[in-house]
Design an enzyme around this catalytic site. Sequence first.
Site, PDB file in Angstrom:
ATOM      1  N   ASN A   1      -2.185  -6.886   6.949  1.00 19.78           N
ATOM      2  CA  ASN A   1      -1.067  -7.824   6.836  1.00 19.78           C
ATOM      3  C   ASN A   1      -0.086  -7.474   7.946  1.00 19.78           C
ATOM      4  O   ASN A   1       0.661  -6.505   7.841  1.00 19.78           O
ATOM      5  CB  ASN A   1      -0.409  -7.684   5.452  1.00 19.78           C
ATOM      6  CG  ASN A   1       0.821  -8.565   5.324  1.00 19.78           C
ATOM      7  OD1 ASN A   1       1.068  -9.428   6.161  1.00 19.78           O
ATOM      8  ND2 ASN A   1       1.600  -8.340   4.273  1.00 19.78           N
ATOM      9  N   TRP A   2      -0.148  -8.275   9.016  1.00 22.18           N
ATOM     10  CA  TRP A   2       0.712  -7.972  10.174  1.00 22.18           C
ATOM     11  C   TRP A   2       2.185  -8.312   9.913  1.00 22.18           C
ATOM     12  O   TRP A   2       3.046  -7.915  10.688  1.00 22.18           O
ATOM     13  CB  TRP A   2       0.238  -8.754  11.407  1.00 22.18           C
ATOM     14  CG  TRP A   2      -1.073  -8.313  11.978  1.00 22.18           C
ATOM     15  CD1 TRP A   2      -1.875  -7.286  11.552  1.00 22.18           C
ATOM     16  CD2 TRP A   2      -1.730  -8.893  13.117  1.00 22.18           C
ATOM     17  NE1 TRP A   2      -2.990  -7.190  12.349  1.00 22.18           N
ATOM     18  CE2 TRP A   2      -2.926  -8.169  13.314  1.00 22.18           C
ATOM     19  CE3 TRP A   2      -1.436  -9.950  13.982  1.00 22.18           C
ATOM     20  CZ2 TRP A   2      -3.819  -8.478  14.350  1.00 22.18           C
ATOM     21  CZ3 TRP A   2      -2.315 -10.262  15.005  1.00 22.18           C
ATOM     22  CH2 TRP A   2      -3.500  -9.524  15.197  1.00 22.18           C
ATOM     23  N   LYS A   3       2.432  -9.083   8.854  1.00 23.53           N
ATOM     24  CA  LYS A   3       3.809  -9.527   8.550  1.00 23.53           C
ATOM     25  C   LYS A   3       4.392 -10.235   9.786  1.00 23.53           C
ATOM     26  O   LYS A   3       3.661 -10.894  10.507  1.00 23.53           O
ATOM     27  CB  LYS A   3       4.671  -8.354   8.079  1.00 23.53           C
ATOM     28  CG  LYS A   3       3.987  -7.555   6.982  1.00 23.53           C
ATOM     29  CD  LYS A   3       4.888  -6.582   6.302  1.00 23.53           C
ATOM     30  CE  LYS A   3       4.071  -5.750   5.334  1.00 23.53           C
ATOM     31  NZ  LYS A   3       4.903  -4.913   4.478  1.00 23.53           N
TER      32      LYS A   3
ATOM     33  N   HIS B   1       2.816 -11.930  -2.116  1.00 24.01           N
ATOM     34  CA  HIS B   1       3.227 -10.618  -1.605  1.00 24.01           C
ATOM     35  C   HIS B   1       4.638 -10.321  -2.131  1.00 24.01           C
ATOM     36  O   HIS B   1       5.464 -11.229  -2.258  1.00 24.01           O
ATOM     37  CB  HIS B   1       3.205 -10.618  -0.072  1.00 24.01           C
ATOM     38  CG  HIS B   1       3.374  -9.249   0.498  1.00 24.01           C
ATOM     39  ND1 HIS B   1       4.608  -8.638   0.606  1.00 24.01           N
ATOM     40  CD2 HIS B   1       2.467  -8.355   0.949  1.00 24.01           C
ATOM     41  CE1 HIS B   1       4.448  -7.432   1.115  1.00 24.01           C
ATOM     42  NE2 HIS B   1       3.157  -7.229   1.318  1.00 24.01           N
TER      43      HIS B   1
ATOM     44  N   GLU C   1       7.150  -9.166  -0.786  1.00 23.25           N
ATOM     45  CA  GLU C   1       8.242  -9.610   0.097  1.00 23.25           C
ATOM     46  C   GLU C   1       8.511 -11.097  -0.087  1.00 23.25           C
ATOM     47  O   GLU C   1       9.642 -11.555   0.015  1.00 23.25           O
ATOM     48  CB  GLU C   1       7.898  -9.267   1.558  1.00 23.25           C
ATOM     49  CG  GLU C   1       7.998  -7.764   1.795  1.00 23.25           C
ATOM     50  CD  GLU C   1       7.096  -7.221   2.885  1.00 23.25           C
ATOM     51  OE1 GLU C   1       6.570  -8.009   3.703  1.00 23.25           O
ATOM     52  OE2 GLU C   1       6.886  -5.987   2.908  1.00 23.25           O
TER      53      GLU C   1
ATOM     54  N   GLU D   1      -0.277  -3.862  -5.385  1.00 22.95           N
ATOM     55  CA  GLU D   1       0.631  -3.237  -4.422  1.00 22.95           C
ATOM     56  C   GLU D   1       1.912  -2.786  -5.120  1.00 22.95           C
ATOM     57  O   GLU D   1       2.832  -3.595  -5.315  1.00 22.95           O
ATOM     58  CB  GLU D   1       0.996  -4.246  -3.333  1.00 22.95           C
ATOM     59  CG  GLU D   1      -0.188  -4.760  -2.542  1.00 22.95           C
ATOM     60  CD  GLU D   1       0.235  -5.172  -1.150  1.00 22.95           C
ATOM     61  OE1 GLU D   1      -0.265  -4.565  -0.203  1.00 22.95           O
ATOM     62  OE2 GLU D   1       1.090  -6.057  -1.015  1.00 22.95           O
TER      63      GLU D   1
ATOM     64  N   GLY E   1       5.507   0.122   2.626  1.00 20.93           N
ATOM     65  CA  GLY E   1       6.334   0.412   3.795  1.00 20.93           C
ATOM     66  C   GLY E   1       7.232   1.627   3.627  1.00 20.93           C
ATOM     67  O   GLY E   1       8.124   1.857   4.438  1.00 20.93           O
TER      68      GLY E   1
ATOM     69  N   SER F   1       1.403   1.792   1.770  1.00 15.76           N
ATOM     70  CA  SER F   1       1.338   2.987   2.624  1.00 15.76           C
ATOM     71  C   SER F   1      -0.062   3.588   2.689  1.00 15.76           C
ATOM     72  O   SER F   1      -0.228   4.811   2.761  1.00 15.76           O
ATOM     73  CB  SER F   1       2.373   4.035   2.183  1.00 15.76           C
ATOM     74  OG  SER F   1       3.678   3.499   2.291  1.00 15.76           O
TER      75      SER F   1
ATOM     76  N   GLY G   1      -0.506  -2.798   5.517  1.00 13.02           N
ATOM     77  CA  GLY G   1       0.615  -3.320   6.293  1.00 13.02           C
ATOM     78  C   GLY G   1       0.761  -2.572   7.602  1.00 13.02           C
ATOM     79  O   GLY G   1       0.041  -2.830   8.578  1.00 13.02           O
ATOM     80  N   GLY G   2       1.659  -1.596   7.627  1.00 10.53           N
ATOM     81  CA  GLY G   2       1.983  -0.878   8.868  1.00 10.53           C
ATOM     82  C   GLY G   2       0.768  -0.383   9.639  1.00 10.53           C
ATOM     83  O   GLY G   2       0.690  -0.542  10.865  1.00 10.53           O
TER      84      GLY G   2
HETATM   85  C1  PEP Z   1       1.835  -4.599   2.533  1.00  7.29           C
HETATM   86  O1  PEP Z   1       2.925  -5.023   2.909  1.00  7.29           O
HETATM   87  O2  PEP Z   1       0.996  -5.360   2.024  1.00  7.29           O
HETATM   88  C2  PEP Z   1       1.604  -3.176   2.689  1.00  7.29           C
HETATM   89  C3  PEP Z   1       0.662  -2.620   1.982  1.00  7.29           C
HETATM   90  O3  PEP Z   1       2.410  -2.527   3.570  1.00  7.29           O
HETATM   91  P1  PEP Z   1       2.291  -0.974   4.011  1.00  7.29           P
HETATM   92  O4  PEP Z   1       0.845  -0.662   4.193  1.00  7.29           O
HETATM   93  O5  PEP Z   1       3.070  -0.884   5.293  1.00  7.29           O
HETATM   94  O6  PEP Z   1       2.895  -0.181   2.907  1.00  7.29           O
END
Ligand code: PEP
Length: 253
Positions: A9-11, A98, A100, A170, A176, A216, A237-238
């Site tokens: 997920n590049w956001k 998600h 967010e 999640e 994040g 994470s 994500g990251g």
């Molecule tokens: C996400 O936003 O779906 C996610 C899992 O982010 P991160 O891996 O950065 O925690």
Amino acid sequence: MRKKIVAGNWKMNKTQEEALILASEVVNMVKDEVSTDVTVVIGSPYLYLSTLQKHVEPVSNMGVAAQNCHQKASGAYTGEISAPMLKSIGIGYVILGHSERRQYFGETNEQLAEKVNIALENGLTPIFCCGESLDQRNAAGYLELVASQLTESLFHLSAEEFGKVVIAYEPIWAIGTGVTASSAQAQEMHAFLRQHIAAKYGETVADDTSILYGGSCNEKNAPELFACADIDGGLIGGASLKSREFVNIAKSF
Ligand code: PEP
């Protein structure tokens, strides 16, 4: 047999040039290094979906995901993107719910039920996100709370329709933050959700449902998480913004 999936997920990250470089690196590494029984999905901003889809299409175990879609097929919804539009450019997946989107855009379980419907009507695979905040985890009933997100947004589906959905658990406190759920915490929730699905749709549907972990997740913790009986991959994500790390995660099964 349920699918093993690693979805990035590049956001709201990457310019066009950066996105193309990242995608090319991922595509080349996936072709050379990742077992074809693992599906690798790139969740990109809308702007690059069409280009990335063309890039990814020749690789049988890769797909592209939008990060959202509107619940209506078309109409006066300035700035929005619909599921038929995603279908028209060949997109296979859409991330829905998600945290967010729930937090900053007020998406509700009810609205997400409509988004899931229109995604399925258009042949898109929803990657449906669920999870609890830290306060919710510290209170009693966090397992049931996350299960209720599935009940409210997904359990109106027929068994056949439900079978097309991918779940991503999640925990919001892990997204994040650099704090990952321990493999025991993640496995507890995944097993609970699978039982919840079994109670509604039966053991076979539950056994066939891919439940991804997100929060994470990185190349160091992925092997232990993915070794858990009910964890079928990750929503990343990251770490999906770095090609080498993302592909290493896809190689962690
Ligand atoms: C996400 O936003 O779906 C996610 C899992 O982010 P991160 O891996 O950065 O925690």
